[in-house]
Design a protein around this motif. Structure first.
Motif, mmCIF file in Angstrom:
data_model
loop_
_atom_site.group_PDB
_atom_site.id
_atom_site.type_symbol
_atom_site.label_atom_id
_atom_site.label_comp_id
_atom_site.label_asym_id
_atom_site.label_seq_id
_atom_site.Cartn_x
_atom_site.Cartn_y
_atom_site.Cartn_z
ATOM 1 N N SER A 29 -38.248 0.235 8.428
ATOM 2 C CA SER A 29 -38.803 0.690 7.162
ATOM 3 C C SER A 29 -40.313 0.774 7.172
ATOM 4 C CB SER A 29 -38.337 -0.234 6.031
ATOM 5 O OG SER A 29 -38.799 -1.563 6.277
ATOM 6 N N SER A 30 -40.984 -0.068 7.937
ATOM 7 C CA SER A 30 -42.441 -0.114 7.892
ATOM 8 C C SER A 30 -43.113 0.627 9.026
ATOM 9 C CB SER A 30 -42.907 -1.580 7.922
ATOM 10 O OG SER A 30 -42.643 -2.140 9.199
ATOM 11 N N GLY A 31 -42.386 0.915 10.096
ATOM 12 C CA GLY A 31 -42.989 1.547 11.249
ATOM 13 C C GLY A 31 -43.715 0.578 12.147
ATOM 14 N N LYS A 32 -43.726 -0.682 11.802
ATOM 15 C CA LYS A 32 -44.367 -1.701 12.623
ATOM 16 C C LYS A 32 -43.459 -2.128 13.761
ATOM 17 C CE LYS A 32 -47.212 -3.917 9.042
ATOM 18 N NZ LYS A 32 -47.525 -5.222 8.389
ATOM 19 N N LEU A 48 -51.034 -19.482 13.307
ATOM 20 C CA LEU A 48 -51.389 -18.581 14.408
ATOM 21 C C LEU A 48 -50.711 -17.220 14.230
ATOM 22 C CD1 LEU A 48 -51.283 -20.904 17.552
ATOM 23 C CD2 LEU A 48 -53.192 -20.409 16.013
ATOM 24 N N PHE A 49 -49.448 -17.242 13.807
ATOM 25 C CA PHE A 49 -48.753 -15.983 13.544
ATOM 26 C C PHE A 49 -49.494 -15.173 12.471
ATOM 27 C CE2 PHE A 49 -44.332 -17.834 14.815
ATOM 28 C CZ PHE A 49 -44.665 -17.680 16.148
ATOM 29 N N ALA A 50 -49.924 -15.867 11.422
ATOM 30 C CA ALA A 50 -50.634 -15.189 10.337
ATOM 31 C C ALA A 50 -51.917 -14.547 10.856
ATOM 32 C CB ALA A 50 -50.944 -16.171 9.216
ATOM 33 N N GLN A 51 -52.632 -15.277 11.711
ATOM 34 C CA GLN A 51 -53.865 -14.736 12.272
ATOM 35 C C GLN A 51 -53.595 -13.536 13.170
ATOM 36 O OE1 GLN A 51 -57.167 -15.861 11.700
ATOM 37 N NE2 GLN A 51 -57.551 -13.883 12.688
ATOM 38 N N TYR A 52 -52.559 -13.641 13.994
ATOM 39 C CA TYR A 52 -52.245 -12.555 14.923
ATOM 40 C C TYR A 52 -51.859 -11.289 14.167
ATOM 41 C CZ TYR A 52 -50.677 -10.440 19.318
ATOM 42 O OH TYR A 52 -50.541 -9.628 20.416
ATOM 43 N N GLN A 53 -51.063 -11.440 13.126
ATOM 44 C CA GLN A 53 -50.656 -10.278 12.334
ATOM 45 C C GLN A 53 -51.852 -9.645 11.620
ATOM 46 O OE1 GLN A 53 -46.148 -10.997 10.869
ATOM 47 N NE2 GLN A 53 -47.570 -12.577 10.235
ATOM 48 N N LYS A 54 -52.789 -10.483 11.197
ATOM 49 C CA LYS A 54 -53.994 -9.965 10.559
ATOM 50 C C LYS A 54 -54.820 -9.141 11.545
ATOM 51 C CE LYS A 54 -58.187 -11.469 8.130
ATOM 52 N NZ LYS A 54 -58.970 -12.653 7.651
ATOM 53 N N ASP A 55 -54.898 -9.660 12.794
ATOM 54 C CA ASP A 55 -55.686 -8.979 13.825
ATOM 55 C C ASP A 55 -54.944 -7.799 14.444
ATOM 56 O OD1 ASP A 55 -57.628 -10.871 13.370
ATOM 57 O OD2 ASP A 55 -57.085 -12.114 15.098
ATOM 58 N N HIS A 56 -53.617 -7.767 14.273
ATOM 59 C CA HIS A 56 -52.794 -6.691 14.849
ATOM 60 C C HIS A 56 -51.889 -6.135 13.735
ATOM 61 C CE1 HIS A 56 -53.917 -9.289 18.237
ATOM 62 N NE2 HIS A 56 -53.814 -8.216 18.998
ATOM 63 N N ALA A 316 -44.595 -8.339 23.501
ATOM 64 C CA ALA A 316 -44.152 -9.738 23.511
ATOM 65 C C ALA A 316 -45.028 -10.571 24.451
ATOM 66 C CB ALA A 316 -42.687 -9.822 23.934
ATOM 67 N N TYR A 317 -45.314 -10.000 25.623
ATOM 68 C CA TYR A 317 -46.202 -10.701 26.558
ATOM 69 C C TYR A 317 -47.582 -10.913 25.942
ATOM 70 C CZ TYR A 317 -49.661 -11.433 30.156
ATOM 71 O OH TYR A 317 -50.733 -11.937 30.866
ATOM 72 N N ASP A 318 -48.135 -9.881 25.314
ATOM 73 C CA ASP A 318 -49.460 -10.010 24.706
ATOM 74 C C ASP A 318 -49.488 -11.140 23.682
ATOM 75 O OD1 ASP A 318 -50.413 -7.893 26.205
ATOM 76 O OD2 ASP A 318 -50.175 -6.411 24.600
ATOM 77 N N LEU A 319 -48.418 -11.260 22.901
ATOM 78 C CA LEU A 319 -48.348 -12.336 21.913
ATOM 79 C C LEU A 319 -48.256 -13.695 22.601
ATOM 80 C CD1 LEU A 319 -48.027 -13.496 19.079
ATOM 81 C CD2 LEU A 319 -45.581 -12.912 19.178
ATOM 82 N N ALA A 320 -47.397 -13.811 23.614
ATOM 83 C CA ALA A 320 -47.264 -15.080 24.340
ATOM 84 C C ALA A 320 -48.576 -15.471 25.008
ATOM 85 C CB ALA A 320 -46.154 -14.974 25.385
ATOM 86 N N GLN A 321 -49.252 -14.478 25.578
ATOM 87 C CA GLN A 321 -50.529 -14.759 26.237
ATOM 88 C C GLN A 321 -51.557 -15.257 25.226
ATOM 89 O OE1 GLN A 321 -53.666 -12.837 26.128
ATOM 90 N NE2 GLN A 321 -54.513 -14.406 27.504
ATOM 91 N N TRP A 322 -51.580 -14.666 24.038
ATOM 92 C CA TRP A 322 -52.528 -15.079 22.999
ATOM 93 C C TRP A 322 -52.202 -16.475 22.480
ATOM 94 C CZ3 TRP A 322 -52.397 -16.276 17.750
ATOM 95 C CH2 TRP A 322 -53.631 -16.242 17.082
ATOM 96 N N LEU A 323 -50.926 -16.759 22.278
ATOM 97 C CA LEU A 323 -50.527 -18.079 21.763
ATOM 98 C C LEU A 323 -50.886 -19.204 22.726
ATOM 99 C CD1 LEU A 323 -47.008 -17.203 20.293
ATOM 100 C CD2 LEU A 323 -49.029 -17.888 18.970
ATOM 101 N N THR A 324 -50.908 -18.898 24.020
ATOM 102 C CA THR A 324 -51.187 -19.935 25.020
ATOM 103 C C THR A 324 -52.631 -19.898 25.517
ATOM 104 O OG1 THR A 324 -50.377 -18.460 26.786
ATOM 105 C CG2 THR A 324 -48.795 -20.026 25.828
ATOM 106 N N ALA A 325 -53.455 -19.042 24.951
ATOM 107 C CA ALA A 325 -54.854 -18.945 25.358
ATOM 108 C C ALA A 325 -55.616 -20.202 24.927
ATOM 109 C CB ALA A 325 -55.487 -17.696 24.758
#
Length: 421
Positions: A29-32, A48-56, A316-325
């Motif tokens: 429905s959203s195209g995301k 962290l999820f909230a921040q990532y969604q804000k940045d992406h 998915a990899y980009d998210l995992a990489q960011w979460l573990t940075a």
């Protein structure tokens, strides 16, 4: 890390599938791009999820949180069926050898550049999540050990209460057992340790090998002196009625903490939050933290992996990489006490200077960073998750009086061998 929220398995699975359905609907429905992240318990990821969604803005994250057993049973089912798994899944260290063998089910993260991040982690942590050129997962936390103890109960037993003095009193596990006997003599109605299983696990995780040989993965529990020594000492504590028989994370354990039923527990950094939640304000300032006997050892720690069935493996990899940075690992330690597995983070001055008022202002950053630096690889084996519970149950039988140490040892060795046939 195991901030475990115990829920009925059926309800948890139903919630997971509802989240999956909601995620698919939202994406359409959203195209995301919608990414699901499955963890066993809360990993502290919500902000962290909230921040990532804000940045992406093109990414929507759906969190699937179940308890430890449900998480891994569900993952096994999803991998076998070829559908239903989250885009990013947390895998605890004891399951890593098993899933690396099933590499056809997971994305090789090196394909997206993960191999270039090797220097980010301590060498043994990186090695845990890799096999040659194959990168299974990116390390989250680690569980380097300390010793949590009740200052007030030590004082009542006529024992030293200052951190350095307590550490000097029990530099090794035999010293710990000696102090347990002294404590029990003075306070017979209070147990020294929460359970024999906790002591046993802490001792065993200081050994380079446990139930299986690092050379060929053969079963060596019956001839590994580290296993026998850990079982005899912890079983001896149980047989002497110096343990509370309160299995970690159970309701009985929570109650025992609140009531002050035991005085010590070998505690990885992530456990401090659970002790606080169980004890509440009533015991704030009564706990303290010092060096664990033997000075180190690892208990817990996870990796983020990407199943091949993910429709968006690169994202998915980009998210995992960011979460573990490093920046996110630092944030998780300062907010949730989750110990980073990256030296640049746990050696960060702000992390090292971190104290915890609940634990008598113990310098937990300094204590856990020092413990982390002393960690050495601990080979688990492909069937650790099958064998380890048998030894835990055997110690439980000593605590409930149904077996003595030698009987329980013989049964544990036999049942452990049977578990892998």
């Amino acid at each position: 890390m195991r901030k475990l929220t115990r829920r009925p398995a059926v309800a948890a699975l139903a919630a997971a599938f509802l989240l999956l359905a909601a995620a698919c609907g939202s994406a359409a429905s959203s195209g995301k791009i919608t990414l699901s992240v499955a963890t066993f318990g809360e990993f502290g990821y919500a902000p962290l999820f909230a921040q990532y969604q804000k940045d992406h803005p093109n990414i929507e994250i759906r969190s699937r949180v179940t308890d430890f057993d449900t998480h891994f049973k569900s993952l096994a089912t999803q991998l076998a069926a070829g559908r239903g798994a989250a885009d990013v899944v947390a895998v605890e260290e004891q399951y890593i050898p098993k899933y690396i063998r099933a590499k056809d089910k997971f994305v090789n993260l090196a394909d997206y550049g993960a191999d270039k991040l090797k220097q980010q982690w301590v060498p043994w942590k990186w090695a845990q999540g890799t096999s040659g050129d194959y990168v299974f997962g990116l390390g989250t936390d680690m569980g380097s050990l300390a010793m949590c103890y009740r200052r007030d109960l030590f004082q009542q037993a006529g024992l030293p209460t200052e951190r350095k003095a307590v550490a000097e009193l029990m530099p090794d596990w035999q010293g710990y057992a000696n102090v347990a006997a002294r404590f029990t003599e003075k306070l017979p109605n209070v147990k020294f340790a929460d359970s024999a299983g906790t002591v046993y696990t802490a001792m065993l995780n200081q050994s380079p090998e446990n139930y299986f040989s690092a050379k060929d993965d053969s079963y060596i529990a019956d001839r590994n002196p580290s296993v026998r020594n850990a079982f005899q000492l912890s079983g001896g504590l149980a047989q002497a009625h110096e343990t509370a028989g309160a299995t970690t994370y159970t309701q009985a354990w929570n109650v025992a903490i609140k009531q002050g039923s035991f005085a010590t527990i070998a505690c990885p950094a992530w456990m401090l939050t659970q002790i606080k939640e169980a004890g509440g304000d009533a015991v704030s300032g009564k706990w303290d933290v010092t060096t664990v006997p033997g000075n180190s050892g690892n208990q817990g720690g996870s990796f983020l992996a990407v199943p091949k069935q993910s429709a968006h493996p690169k994202e998915a990899y980009d998210l995992a990489q960011w979460l573990t940075a490093p920046a996110q690992q630092k944030r998780l330690f300062l907010s949730d006490g989750i110990l980073p597995s990256e030296p640049s983070v746990y050696q960060d001055p702000q992390v090292v200077a971190h104290t915890d008022p609940y634990f008598s202002n113990a310098p937990v950053g300094q204590i856990y960073a020092a413990s982390a630096d002393r960690l050495r690889p601990n080979y688990r084996g492909l069937h650790d998750a099958d064998v380890r519970p048998e030894f835990g149950r055997a110690l439980g039988r000593i605590e409930d009086g149904s077996e003595n140490v030698e009987q329980a040892w013989a049964d544990a060795v036999r049942m452990g061998r049977d578990a892998i046939k």
